[in-house]
Each structure stands twice: as structure tokens, then as C-alpha cells.
Design an enzyme around this catalytic site. Structure first.
Site, PDB file in Angstrom:
ATOM      1  N   TYR A 155       0.776  -1.078  -0.009  1.00 23.47           N
ATOM      2  CA  TYR A 155      -0.036  -0.007  -0.095  1.00 23.47           C
ATOM      3  C   TYR A 155       0.845   1.123  -0.062  1.00 23.47           C
ATOM      4  O   TYR A 155       1.686   1.562   0.842  1.00 23.47           O
ATOM      5  CB  TYR A 155      -1.013  -0.041   1.303  1.00 23.47           C
TER       6      TYR A 155
ATOM      7  N   GLY B 242     -13.472   0.122   4.461  1.00 23.09           N
ATOM      8  CA  GLY B 242     -12.678   1.228   3.852  1.00 23.09           C
ATOM      9  C   GLY B 242     -13.253   2.534   4.016  1.00 23.09           C
ATOM     10  O   GLY B 242     -14.737   2.197   3.678  1.00 23.09           O
TER      11      GLY B 242
END
Ligand code: NDP
Length: 325
Positions: A54, A287
Site C-alpha cells: 500500500y 474502507g
């Protein structure tokens, strides 16, 4: 908050957890990240998901600084990383013993913690024998650097092989898998992994419960400027939504929004509650790009009890995608 066992392990993870992927990679500064994580933690979230891939480690650095700043007791939360895409060099990717070890040490440093609660193989690596990866993970566990290891997007056969090797050699096998699971993406969790839930009690930390936001219904009238689909990195998502399948998903989201409205909940809450309704789901990773979304999504916990048999049947009628036996 509700807490569920991570598969057959003794670890209790919050049924809703927090994922840093897009938010910490493209959108959030450290203050925004801290606000999101604090909103989650204060609601009882005890699992924060991350990966070496990420934003090339930046997402872990941000999370590490937030964890340090908040000073939450280390025994009050779990943090994960995932190994696979570390860098461009051959030694910096995949699931070789070397990369698994190097990536773990690098993640610990970025996250500023002494151990990872959960450590995932982010994808299967056809160029590394599964036994090598099982041994590498077992070593990290023996060294106290990792507590539980798992897989992400591995096939049931690959996970079975890892479990079999671990059993035969007396090593720690995978405890959990991180698959995509949402109303549009069901086959793996509902059919393929069934035998693993029954035989080894595999846990699941599921990702993209809102299908990247499509299951909020917000794309019905086009692409809002402040949405994931408007991000330059999301060409693939925009392109997918222009296919027949993508258009069908947007239309289904509209039909599901009517079900949600009848229950007096938002479509996001309905979609997340639908994932929670599946007992094979240990935790749903949320998320969110802003705290208001997170607060809304955390409300899904109260929606599960509204999903009785007639409501589930109505949803099934819209989805029409239940995987067969
Ligand atoms: P979702 O499918 O739930 O999508 C979340 C996005 O949807 C948000 O960032 C936001 O984007 C939008 N959204 C969320 N809630 C709302 C709301 N209430 N109203 C309107 N829009 C909303 O999950 P993710 O795809 O983000 O995945 C969650 C986590 O799972 C990741 O952070 C990561 O930790 C993990 N993951 C793991 C993968 C793996 O391979 N193992 C792959 C992908 C994710 P916006 O506002 O920008 O539109």
C-alpha cells in the site's frame, strides 16, 4: 461492537475492522488517518489492516505514526501486514523465505510495533514452493514476530496444501484467508472455501464489502468528483463500470437501495450487514475516506438483526447470483 473468533484460533477480532488501503495511499494525511482510526477504535474496532504494497509502505508508516501518537495499549488492538509486492527487484517480491523475512522486518519498522498480529501472503506465488513459505511463516511465528499467518486470494487447493504441509511437518499452518466478499462477489467464500471452514476452521477477514463503493448506490447518477472512481489510479474501475456487467451492478445497487429504504437503513449499511450475516466471515474490513462514512458503516452492526429470512430472500431475488453447490 461484536467480537468473533478468527476461525478456529483463540483470537477475537472485532466483526468490523479498518482497512487503510486506498484511504491512506491516495487521500489521507496523517491527521485524517488519525481521525479515522480513532473513530474506529472508539467504536470497538480492534483490527487494523495494512500491507507492504500500500503506497509502497507509506500506508504502514502513517498507521505506525498514528499508533504511536495515540498510545493505545499494544494488547488492545491487532495490526496486520501483507507480503508479496515489496519492490521491483526479484528479491523484493513474492513469497520466498528471503522476501517473507525481509518484508516482515520492514513492516515492523514502518508500523513501529514489535510483532504483527496477522501476517498475510498477499497472493499465491507459483514460483515459490508452498513448503518454503510455510516454513518461513513458521519461523517468524517461532521468533515471536508474527502471531497468526494467513493467505489472501489463494485457491482452496493452495490453502489445503499449506495446511497439509504444516500438519505433516508439525509447523504452524494458515489461520485465515483474506478474500474479496460482497453481494457481487460470492463464489469463493460461499462455495470454494466451504470444505476449509468445515475441516480446518479457516477464518476470513473479507475485503471490499461495498465493491469499492458501488454498493452505496452513489454511482447511479455518474461519478462524483470526490469518489474513488474519480481517482486517476482507478481507471480500471471506471472502465469496468462501463461494461455490461458494471452497468448491471449499478442497476442492482438501485434495486437494493429500495430494500434498504424499506428497512430505514442506508445501502452501505445493508451491504455490510449482509456480509456480517455470513457466519464464515470473521471480520469485515471497512474502507472509508472520511469519518462520516465510517460512522455510517459501523452502524451496519445494528442492521444484521433486520435481515430476517424474508428480507434475505428479497435480496437474493435482486442479486440472483447465489453460487450453486
Ligand atoms: P469497500 O468496498 O468498502 O470500499 C470503500 C470505499 O467506498 C471508501 O474508501 C469510500 O470511497 C467508499 N465508501 C465507503 N463507505 C461509504 C459510504 N457510507 N458512503 C459512500 N461511499 C462510501 O472497501 P475497500 O475496497 O476499501 O477495501 C477495504 C479494505 O480491505 C482495504 O482498505 C484493505 O485493507 C483491504 N483490501 C485487501 C485486498 C487484498 O487483496 N487482500 C484488496 C483490497 C482491499 P470514496 O469515498 O473514495 O468513494
Amino acid at each position: 461492537m461484536e467480537y468473533r473468533r478468527l476461525g478456529s484460533s483463540g483470537l477475537k477480532v472485532s466483526a468490523l475492522s479498518f482497512g487503510s488501503w486506498v484511504t491512506f495511499s491516495f487521500q489521507a494525511d496523517e491527521d485524517a488517518a488519525a481521525e479515522l482510526m480513532t473513530t474506529a477504535y472508539d467504536a470497538g474496532v480492534n483490527f487494523f489492516d495494512n500491507a507492504e504494497a500500500y503506497a509502497s509502505g507509506e500506508s504502514e508508516r502513517i498507521m505506525g505514526r498514528v499508533l504511536k501518537k495515540t498510545g493505545w495499549p499494544r494488547d488492545s488492538y491487532c495490526v496486520s501486514s501483507k507480503v508479496f509486492w515489496g519492490g521491483q527487484l526479484p528479491t523484493q517480491r513474492g513469497l520466498s523465505k528471503k522476501h517473507v523475512r525481509d518484508a516482515c522486518h520492514a513492516a515492523l519498522e514502518r508500523l513501529q510495533v514489535d510483532y504483527l498480529d496477522l501476517y498475510f501472503c498477499h497472493r499465491p506465488d507459483p514460483e515459490t514452493p508452498i513448503e518454503e513459505t510455510v516454513r518461513a511463516m513458521n519461523d517468524l511465528i517461532a521468533q515471536g514476530l508474527v502471531l497468526y499467518w494467513g493467505t489472501s486470494e489463494w485457491s482452496a487447493d493452495e490453502i489445503s496444501e499449506a495446511c497439509g504441509i504444516a500438519r505433516a511437518l508439525g509447523l504452524a499452518g494458515p489461520t485465515m484467508e483474506q478474500p474479496q466478499y460482497n453481494m457481487f462477489e460470492r463464489t469463493r467464500v460461499e462455495r470454494e472455501y466451504r470444505r476449509l471452514f468445515d475441516s480446518v476452521g479457516l477464518g476470513t477477514t473479507i475485503w471490499s464489502p461495498l465493491a469499492s463503493g458501488v454498493l452505496t448506490g452513489k454511482y447511479a447518477g455518474g461519478i462524483p468528483d470526490d469518489s474513488r472512481m474519480a481517482l486517476p489510479a482507478y481507471d480500471w474501475l471506471r472502465e469496468r463500470m462501463e461494461t455490461e456487467e458494471g452497468r448491471a451492478q449499478i442497476a442492482k445497487a438501485q434495486e437494493l437501495a429500495a430494500v434498504a429504504a424499506d428497512l430505514d437503513v442506508s445501502l452501505a449499511q445493508l451491504a455490510i450487514a449482509w456480509c456480517l450475516k455470513n457466519p464464515d466471515v470473521s471480520t469485515v474490513i471497512l474502507g472509508a475516506s472520511r469519518p462520516s462514512q465510517l460512522v455510517e458503516n459501523l452502524g451496519a452492526l445494528d442492521v444484521v438483526e433486520k435481515l430476517d429470512a424474508p428480507v434475505m430472500e428479497r435480496i437474493e431475488g435482486v442479486l440472483d447470483n447465489a453460487p450453486g453447490e
